[in-house]
Design a protein around this motif. Structure first.
Motif, PDB file in Angstrom:
ATOM      1  N   GLN A   1       5.775  57.032   7.094  1.00 41.30           N
ATOM      2  CA  GLN A   1       7.196  56.993   6.813  1.00 41.30           C
ATOM      3  C   GLN A   1       7.420  56.881   5.313  1.00 41.30           C
ATOM      4  O   GLN A   1       6.688  56.195   4.609  1.00 41.30           O
ATOM      5  CB  GLN A   1       7.869  55.825   7.523  1.00 41.30           C
ATOM      6  CG  GLN A   1       7.900  55.977   9.025  1.00 41.30           C
ATOM      7  CD  GLN A   1       8.728  54.893   9.687  1.00 41.30           C
ATOM      8  OE1 GLN A   1       8.206  54.104  10.477  1.00 41.30           O
ATOM      9  NE2 GLN A   1      10.019  54.858   9.356  1.00 41.30           N
TER      10      GLN A   1
ATOM     11  N   CYS B   1       9.747  60.842   8.568  1.00 38.56           N
ATOM     12  CA  CYS B   1       8.613  60.423   9.393  1.00 38.56           C
ATOM     13  C   CYS B   1       7.724  61.644   9.599  1.00 38.56           C
ATOM     14  O   CYS B   1       8.179  62.650  10.169  1.00 38.56           O
ATOM     15  CB  CYS B   1       9.109  59.891  10.729  1.00 38.56           C
ATOM     16  SG  CYS B   1       7.813  59.496  11.927  1.00 38.56           S
TER      17      CYS B   1
ATOM     18  N   HIS C   1      15.981  50.688  14.572  1.00 34.32           N
ATOM     19  CA  HIS C   1      16.413  49.838  13.477  1.00 34.32           C
ATOM     20  C   HIS C   1      16.069  48.401  13.848  1.00 34.32           C
ATOM     21  O   HIS C   1      16.435  47.943  14.942  1.00 34.32           O
ATOM     22  CB  HIS C   1      17.928  49.975  13.262  1.00 34.32           C
ATOM     23  CG  HIS C   1      18.481  49.038  12.239  1.00 34.32           C
ATOM     24  ND1 HIS C   1      19.706  48.406  12.381  1.00 34.32           N
ATOM     25  CD2 HIS C   1      17.983  48.622  11.050  1.00 34.32           C
ATOM     26  CE1 HIS C   1      19.937  47.645  11.308  1.00 34.32           C
ATOM     27  NE2 HIS C   1      18.910  47.767  10.497  1.00 34.32           N
ATOM     28  N   GLN C   2      15.335  47.714  12.962  1.00 40.38           N
ATOM     29  CA  GLN C   2      15.023  46.303  13.199  1.00 40.38           C
ATOM     30  C   GLN C   2      15.884  45.449  12.293  1.00 40.38           C
ATOM     31  O   GLN C   2      15.799  45.568  11.069  1.00 40.38           O
ATOM     32  CB  GLN C   2      13.548  46.005  12.981  1.00 40.38           C
ATOM     33  CG  GLN C   2      13.145  44.597  13.429  1.00 40.38           C
ATOM     34  CD  GLN C   2      11.647  44.423  13.497  1.00 40.38           C
ATOM     35  OE1 GLN C   2      10.909  44.885  12.640  1.00 40.38           O
ATOM     36  NE2 GLN C   2      11.174  43.733  14.531  1.00 40.38           N
TER      37      GLN C   2
ATOM     38  N   VAL D   1      14.934  47.302   8.611  1.00 45.92           N
ATOM     39  CA  VAL D   1      13.771  48.182   8.580  1.00 45.92           C
ATOM     40  C   VAL D   1      13.946  49.259   9.649  1.00 45.92           C
ATOM     41  O   VAL D   1      14.295  48.958  10.791  1.00 45.92           O
ATOM     42  CB  VAL D   1      12.463  47.413   8.824  1.00 45.92           C
ATOM     43  CG1 VAL D   1      11.267  48.340   8.685  1.00 45.92           C
ATOM     44  CG2 VAL D   1      12.346  46.241   7.858  1.00 45.92           C
ATOM     45  N   TYR D   2      13.694  50.498   9.256  1.00 45.62           N
ATOM     46  CA  TYR D   2      13.799  51.627  10.172  1.00 45.62           C
ATOM     47  C   TYR D   2      12.391  52.114  10.506  1.00 45.62           C
ATOM     48  O   TYR D   2      11.592  52.403   9.619  1.00 45.62           O
ATOM     49  CB  TYR D   2      14.632  52.749   9.543  1.00 45.62           C
ATOM     50  CG  TYR D   2      16.089  52.381   9.452  1.00 45.62           C
ATOM     51  CD1 TYR D   2      16.543  51.563   8.419  1.00 45.62           C
ATOM     52  CD2 TYR D   2      16.998  52.806  10.408  1.00 45.62           C
ATOM     53  CE1 TYR D   2      17.882  51.187   8.344  1.00 45.62           C
ATOM     54  CE2 TYR D   2      18.336  52.436  10.340  1.00 45.62           C
ATOM     55  CZ  TYR D   2      18.757  51.627   9.305  1.00 45.62           C
ATOM     56  OH  TYR D   2      20.082  51.248   9.246  1.00 45.62           O
ATOM     57  N   PHE D   3      12.116  52.190  11.803  1.00 47.45           N
ATOM     58  CA  PHE D   3      10.804  52.638  12.272  1.00 47.45           C
ATOM     59  C   PHE D   3      10.939  53.935  13.068  1.00 47.45           C
ATOM     60  O   PHE D   3      11.908  54.109  13.819  1.00 47.45           O
ATOM     61  CB  PHE D   3      10.177  51.600  13.208  1.00 47.45           C
ATOM     62  CG  PHE D   3       9.741  50.333  12.547  1.00 47.45           C
ATOM     63  CD1 PHE D   3      10.503  49.174  12.649  1.00 47.45           C
ATOM     64  CD2 PHE D   3       8.545  50.280  11.831  1.00 47.45           C
ATOM     65  CE1 PHE D   3      10.097  47.997  12.056  1.00 47.45           C
ATOM     66  CE2 PHE D   3       8.140  49.097  11.231  1.00 47.45           C
ATOM     67  CZ  PHE D   3       8.916  47.964  11.346  1.00 47.45           C
TER      68      PHE D   3
ATOM     69  N   GLY E   1       7.365  51.801   8.648  1.00 47.14           N
ATOM     70  CA  GLY E   1       8.779  51.515   8.440  1.00 47.14           C
ATOM     71  C   GLY E   1       9.276  51.817   7.047  1.00 47.14           C
ATOM     72  O   GLY E   1       8.502  51.904   6.083  1.00 47.14           O
TER      73      GLY E   1
ATOM     74  N   ARG F   1      12.089  50.059   4.553  1.00 44.68           N
ATOM     75  CA  ARG F   1      12.962  48.897   4.391  1.00 44.68           C
ATOM     76  C   ARG F   1      14.155  49.315   3.560  1.00 44.68           C
ATOM     77  O   ARG F   1      14.017  49.701   2.398  1.00 44.68           O
ATOM     78  CB  ARG F   1      12.210  47.754   3.717  1.00 44.68           C
ATOM     79  CG  ARG F   1      12.990  46.444   3.656  1.00 44.68           C
ATOM     80  CD  ARG F   1      12.105  45.305   3.150  1.00 44.68           C
ATOM     81  NE  ARG F   1      10.989  45.052   4.044  1.00 44.68           N
ATOM     82  CZ  ARG F   1      11.043  44.297   5.126  1.00 44.68           C
ATOM     83  NH1 ARG F   1      12.164  43.678   5.437  1.00 44.68           N
ATOM     84  NH2 ARG F   1       9.973  44.113   5.880  1.00 44.68           N
TER      85      ARG F   1
ATOM     86  N   GLY G   1       4.563  47.295  11.084  1.00 41.43           N
ATOM     87  CA  GLY G   1       5.184  47.900  12.247  1.00 41.43           C
ATOM     88  C   GLY G   1       4.565  47.347  13.524  1.00 41.43           C
ATOM     89  O   GLY G   1       3.459  46.808  13.504  1.00 41.43           O
TER      90      GLY G   1
END
Lengths: 109, 112
Positions: free
Chosen positions: A6, A23, A36-37, A84-86, A102, A104, B42
């Motif tokens: 990512q 990604c 999204h975390q 954080v986007y995974f 991820g 951030r 992750g």
């Protein structure tokens, strides 16, 4: 094994700005999801997108499976978009689920 | 419609002990997956349960084991705890093995 990368790892933007998160994956996949975390650790599903383009409000995502990448677009960023986007892929050959490290995102007011 | 629930929310154990974490899937879901997320990383896939059987497993030792019950709820057991097992443990449920996953709030485990 399969690699899920990512970029960028970190991103700081002013409120109202647009952003593109990427990604890349190294093998063929059954599906791809974006999450999204939030700061409390809760993972929220944003998109289930093995291929094509989807939109949900200010967010949209595109996956080009043949070229092994997916993009998440965030428009008119708000401070609540911080976190954080995974991306997570499910491998074709054995159905294992692999998360990237991820991106951030910090949205400044 | 209740989402995915996990218990307990927090847990403190000492090295060598054993721990059991619990997960109830979203209503109507039949598949449960478990993940370990270390700080700043992750989530790492531990295993997935479907029809009460372990279907897929990530690169985790046999100290990590699980179970799925007829009502689709699931347990994650970790034996002989190590300091490195300290992490956020996440459970996700889905309707089918390859479908959209919905995550619970997680259990934060600290091993001292």
């Amino acid at each position: 094994g399969i690699q899920v990368e990512q970029s960028p790892p970190d991103l700081i933007l002013q409120e109202g700005a647009n952003s593109t998160l990427r990604c890349n994956f190294s093998d063929s996949v059954n599906n791809l999801q974006w999450f999204h975390q939030n700061p409390w650790g809760q993972l929220i599903n944003l998109f289930y997108i093995p291929s094509g383009t989807k939109q949900n409000g200010r967010l949209s995502a595109t996956t080009v499976a043949t070229e092994r990448y997916s993009l998440l677009y965030i428009s008119s960023s708000q401070t609540t978009d911080s976190g954080v986007y995974f991306c997570a892929v499910t491998m074709n050959r054995d159905d294992k689920i692999i998360f990237g490290k991820g991106t951030r995102l910090h949205i400044l007011p | 419609d209740a989402g995915v629930t996990q218990s307990p929310t927090h847990l403190i154990k000492t090295r060598g002990q054993q721990v059991t974490l619990r997960c109830s899937p979203k209503s109507g879901h039949d598949t449960v997956s478990w993940y370990q997320q270390a700080l700043g990383q992750g989530p790492q896939f531990i295993f997935q349960y479907y029809e009460e059987e372990e279907r897929q497993r990530g690169n985790f030792p046999d100290r990590f084991s699980g179970h799925q019950f007829p009502n689709y709820s699931s347990e994650l057991n970790v034996n002989a705890l190590l300091l490195g097992d300290s992490a956020l443990y996440l459970c996700a449920s889905s309707l089918g093995r390859l479908e959209t996953q919905y995550f619970g709030p997680g259990t934060r485990l600290l091993v001292l």
